[in-house]
Structure formats: C-alpha cells, structure tokens
Design a protein around this motif. Structure first.
Motif, mmCIF file in Angstrom:
data_model
loop_
_atom_site.group_PDB
_atom_site.id
_atom_site.type_symbol
_atom_site.label_atom_id
_atom_site.label_comp_id
_atom_site.label_asym_id
_atom_site.label_seq_id
_atom_site.Cartn_x
_atom_site.Cartn_y
_atom_site.Cartn_z
ATOM 1 N N HIS A 251 -17.129 -0.421 14.275
ATOM 2 C CA HIS A 251 -17.370 -1.430 14.642
ATOM 3 C C HIS A 251 -16.465 -2.712 14.570
ATOM 4 C CE1 HIS A 251 -20.078 -5.140 14.508
ATOM 5 N NE2 HIS A 251 -21.398 -4.199 13.978
ATOM 6 N N PRO A 252 -17.018 -3.869 15.779
ATOM 7 C CA PRO A 252 -15.849 -4.735 16.242
ATOM 8 C C PRO A 252 -15.682 -5.107 15.234
ATOM 9 C CG PRO A 252 -17.783 -4.142 18.190
ATOM 10 C CD PRO A 252 -18.486 -3.264 16.605
ATOM 11 N N ALA A 253 -16.378 -5.916 14.186
ATOM 12 C CA ALA A 253 -16.657 -6.243 13.298
ATOM 13 C C ALA A 253 -15.628 -5.883 12.027
ATOM 14 C CB ALA A 253 -17.639 -7.131 12.658
ATOM 15 N N SER A 254 -15.500 -4.984 11.968
ATOM 16 C CA SER A 254 -14.562 -4.819 10.332
ATOM 17 C C SER A 254 -13.565 -3.272 11.243
ATOM 18 C CB SER A 254 -15.841 -3.519 9.815
ATOM 19 O OG SER A 254 -16.170 -2.496 10.620
ATOM 20 N N PHE A 255 -12.372 -3.161 10.280
ATOM 21 C CA PHE A 255 -11.638 -2.338 10.080
ATOM 22 C C PHE A 255 -11.316 -1.454 8.914
ATOM 23 C CE2 PHE A 255 -7.505 0.320 11.237
ATOM 24 C CZ PHE A 255 -7.143 -0.814 12.864
ATOM 25 N N PRO A 256 -12.150 -0.924 9.122
ATOM 26 C CA PRO A 256 -12.555 0.197 8.002
ATOM 27 C C PRO A 256 -10.991 1.729 7.650
ATOM 28 C CG PRO A 256 -14.254 0.523 8.958
ATOM 29 C CD PRO A 256 -13.199 -0.174 10.060
ATOM 30 N N LEU A 257 -10.776 0.934 6.831
ATOM 31 C CA LEU A 257 -9.718 1.541 5.512
ATOM 32 C C LEU A 257 -9.668 2.801 4.208
ATOM 33 C CD1 LEU A 257 -6.265 2.836 5.281
ATOM 34 C CD2 LEU A 257 -6.246 1.143 4.385
ATOM 35 N N GLY A 258 -9.287 4.243 4.587
ATOM 36 C CA GLY A 258 -9.271 4.714 3.407
ATOM 37 C C GLY A 258 -8.824 5.732 3.196
ATOM 38 N N LEU A 259 -8.189 5.982 1.634
ATOM 39 C CA LEU A 259 -6.279 6.679 1.691
ATOM 40 C C LEU A 259 -7.678 7.851 0.590
ATOM 41 C CD1 LEU A 259 -4.441 4.194 0.355
ATOM 42 C CD2 LEU A 259 -4.696 4.742 2.487
ATOM 43 N N VAL A 260 -7.263 9.288 0.196
ATOM 44 C CA VAL A 260 -7.394 9.837 -0.553
ATOM 45 C C VAL A 260 -5.630 10.464 -0.564
ATOM 46 C CG1 VAL A 260 -8.739 12.144 -1.042
ATOM 47 C CG2 VAL A 260 -9.782 10.894 0.299
ATOM 48 N N VAL A 261 -5.615 10.794 -2.159
ATOM 49 C CA VAL A 261 -4.395 11.204 -2.486
ATOM 50 C C VAL A 261 -4.531 12.511 -3.519
ATOM 51 C CG1 VAL A 261 -2.475 10.022 -4.345
ATOM 52 C CG2 VAL A 261 -3.740 8.206 -3.346
ATOM 53 N N GLN A 262 -3.887 13.474 -2.303
ATOM 54 C CA GLN A 262 -3.535 14.439 -2.903
ATOM 55 C C GLN A 262 -2.262 14.699 -3.668
ATOM 56 O OE1 GLN A 262 -5.004 16.684 -3.725
ATOM 57 N NE2 GLN A 262 -5.164 18.311 -2.823
ATOM 58 N N CYS A 263 -2.271 15.329 -5.564
ATOM 59 C CA CYS A 263 -1.057 16.128 -5.815
ATOM 60 C C CYS A 263 0.252 16.692 -4.492
ATOM 61 C CB CYS A 263 -1.483 16.199 -7.445
ATOM 62 S SG CYS A 263 -2.485 17.436 -7.973
ATOM 63 N N TRP A 264 1.133 16.973 -5.742
ATOM 64 C CA TRP A 264 1.894 17.850 -5.205
ATOM 65 C C TRP A 264 1.269 19.372 -5.225
ATOM 66 C CZ3 TRP A 264 2.643 22.292 -8.334
ATOM 67 C CH2 TRP A 264 2.508 22.207 -9.389
ATOM 68 N N ALA A 265 0.047 19.564 -6.010
ATOM 69 C CA ALA A 265 -0.001 20.637 -5.536
ATOM 70 C C ALA A 265 -1.018 20.866 -5.335
ATOM 71 C CB ALA A 265 -0.787 20.825 -7.407
#
Length: 283
Positions: A251-265
């Motif tokens: 959307h022009p009004a937002s800049f969504p950022l999502g992070l999902v971390v995976q372990c070494w496994a």
C-alpha cells in the motif's frame, strides 16, 4: 499416502539438507574462534547422528507447518487436510516427535502435535491435478525471534536494513545460530510474515531471481555476520548461513516488514502427489 507424508516428516526431522550441511561445514573450516568451532563441530556431529541413526537432529521437533500447492483438479484435494493431520499424529508416535501442541487456555498438551489450528497448513490453489507439499518443522526458540515492523515508505530499504541488524543483534543466541533469516517485504501485516516463512524453503546459497533483491540479500548476510554474534551466540564469524527475501506490492502508505528466523537445524522436505497416487519425496 498418509505413510508417504509420515516418511517426508521423518526425512525432514532426521536429515538436514545437503545445502545446509555444506554451509555449516564451510563455516567450521573458516572459523578461527575456538568456541565457535567447538559449537559448529557439535552441530555437525548431531547432524551425522540424526542421519545415521534416523533420530531427530534436535529435541525440539517444532510445530509441523505444511505449505500446500494444490492442483484444483486433484482427486485427493478434498481429503488432504485429514491426511496431513493423521500423518502428524502417526509421525509423533512412530518417529517419534516431541509433543509440541499446547492448549492456550488450559496449558494441556494434546500429546500428538495436533489441535486447534495445528498442524499449520497454508493453502495455495493452482491449476492442474498435482499436489506439492512443503514440510517445515519450525522450532519454538527460533520462532520466538520472529518480528513484524510496519515501516513508513520514507524508511524504505534503509529502514529494513536497520531493523534487521538491530533485531538479529538483540536476539543474540536465542534462536540457536547460525540462523537462516526469512524476510518478507510488502503486502500487509499478515501476508508479510507468511512470505518470510515461505522464504525459508529456498536452498541455502540460492539467490532471488530478481538481481536487486539478490544484492540486498547478500548485503544483509554480510552485515549480520559482521555483528559477531556467532554460533550459539558465543561469538564467531558466522551468525547467519543465509538471508532470503520475498516481496509483494505494498500500500502507498505503508512498508510492511516481516522476519522469520530459522535455527541451524534448517529442516525441510517436499512431497509431490500425482493424480494416479504416485508420490515423490525429496529435500
């Protein structure tokens, strides 16, 4: 077909994919910090034991998450949810998996990794008569380091870089590094985290087909490894094995950022179901 899904789950939790093993081995060879080398060496031993003895490589076998690309003409589409749920129950007792499904109100464990909303199944309807399933066992420690940031368009990609580096540094050893970091950008608050988790299905070392995104992946990987968090948060050269970015229009009004971390496994397996019932399993 249920047995085939059980075998795919078994493959995912007992054998780390070759691309991940290669990246961890390379990190071990290049590491000069003795504590980091010790930690990486123990990780490699755990991987070998899992492979040779057919036992889970980590005691946290995670929450089973399935990404399903379902051909709308497949004769198995209607029964697939029940098959995935039953395969989860059987896998829990046969492999075995640690029971990780807990009622949020009572605290009671279902003892079979099924319950309200689990296993987690993400559906995508596609043309054709084949079904492809990605199996992603997601550990709780690394999942706890997931994050959502609703940046402003003015912050843009510089804001992404700043947030990612600050967040990974703050997490430290909690997600059992070296990690693989899935990043979603765009869409909305819900979709951006789905993009980030789906990014984890790509092989370590595989860059985005968009050269601009690929360059950002490489820059973030370099920046994360410069933090010095290192294996298990005890210092060293390798904090992350890779960074994966998936994007959607925003959307022009937002800049969504999502992070999902995976372990070494960094566990995964794939299944393809043909309309005649033939099944292929791979990593």
């Amino acid at each position: 077909m249920i047995e085939a899904i059980v075998e795919a789950i078994r493959l995912a939790v007992t054998r780390i994919p070759d691309d991940v093993v290669s990246a961890i081995g390379k990190a071990f060879e290049e590491e000069t910090n003795e504590i980091a080398r010790f930690n990486l060496g123990n990780i490699l031993k755990a991987i070998e034991i899992g492979k040779s003895d057919l036992v889970p490589v980590c005691q946290d076998t995670g929450t089973l998450t399935f990404f399903v690309e379902a051909g709308v003409e497949s004769p198995y589409l209607g029964g697939l949810r029940d098959m995935l749920t039953e395969a989860t129950r059987r896998a829990t007792h046969e492999i075995p998996l640690r029971p990780n499904a807990v009622d949020v109100l009572t605290g009671k464990n279902s003892r079979d990794n099924t319950g309200r909303g689990v296993p987690i199944i993400h559906w995508e309807l596609v043309p054709g008569d084949r079904i492809r399933i990605a199996v992603l066992p997601k550990g709780g420690g690394s999942e706890n380091c997931s994050a959502l940031a609703m940046l402003t368009p003015g912050e843009g990609w510089e804001g992404v870089r700043r947030f990612v580096l600050e967040h990974v540094k703050a997490c430290g050893g909690k997600p059992c590094p070296p990690i693989v970091l899935g990043i979603g950008v765009g869409g909305g608050a819900d979709y951006v985290l789905l993009l980030a988790k789906k990014a984890l299905l790509r092989k370590v070392g595989e860059r985005s087909p968009d050269r601009r995104i690929a360059r950002i992946e490489e820059e973030l990987l370099e920046g994360i490894n410069a933090l010095g968090v290192g294996p298990m948060g005890m210092g060293g050269k390798t904090t992350a094995l890779d960074v994966k970015i998936e994007v959607a229009h925003r959307h022009p009004a937002s800049f969504p950022l999502g992070l999902v971390v995976q372990c070494w496994a960094n566990r995964r397996a794939f299944i393809e179901i043909e309309p005649d019932g033939r099944v292929e399993i791979w990593q």
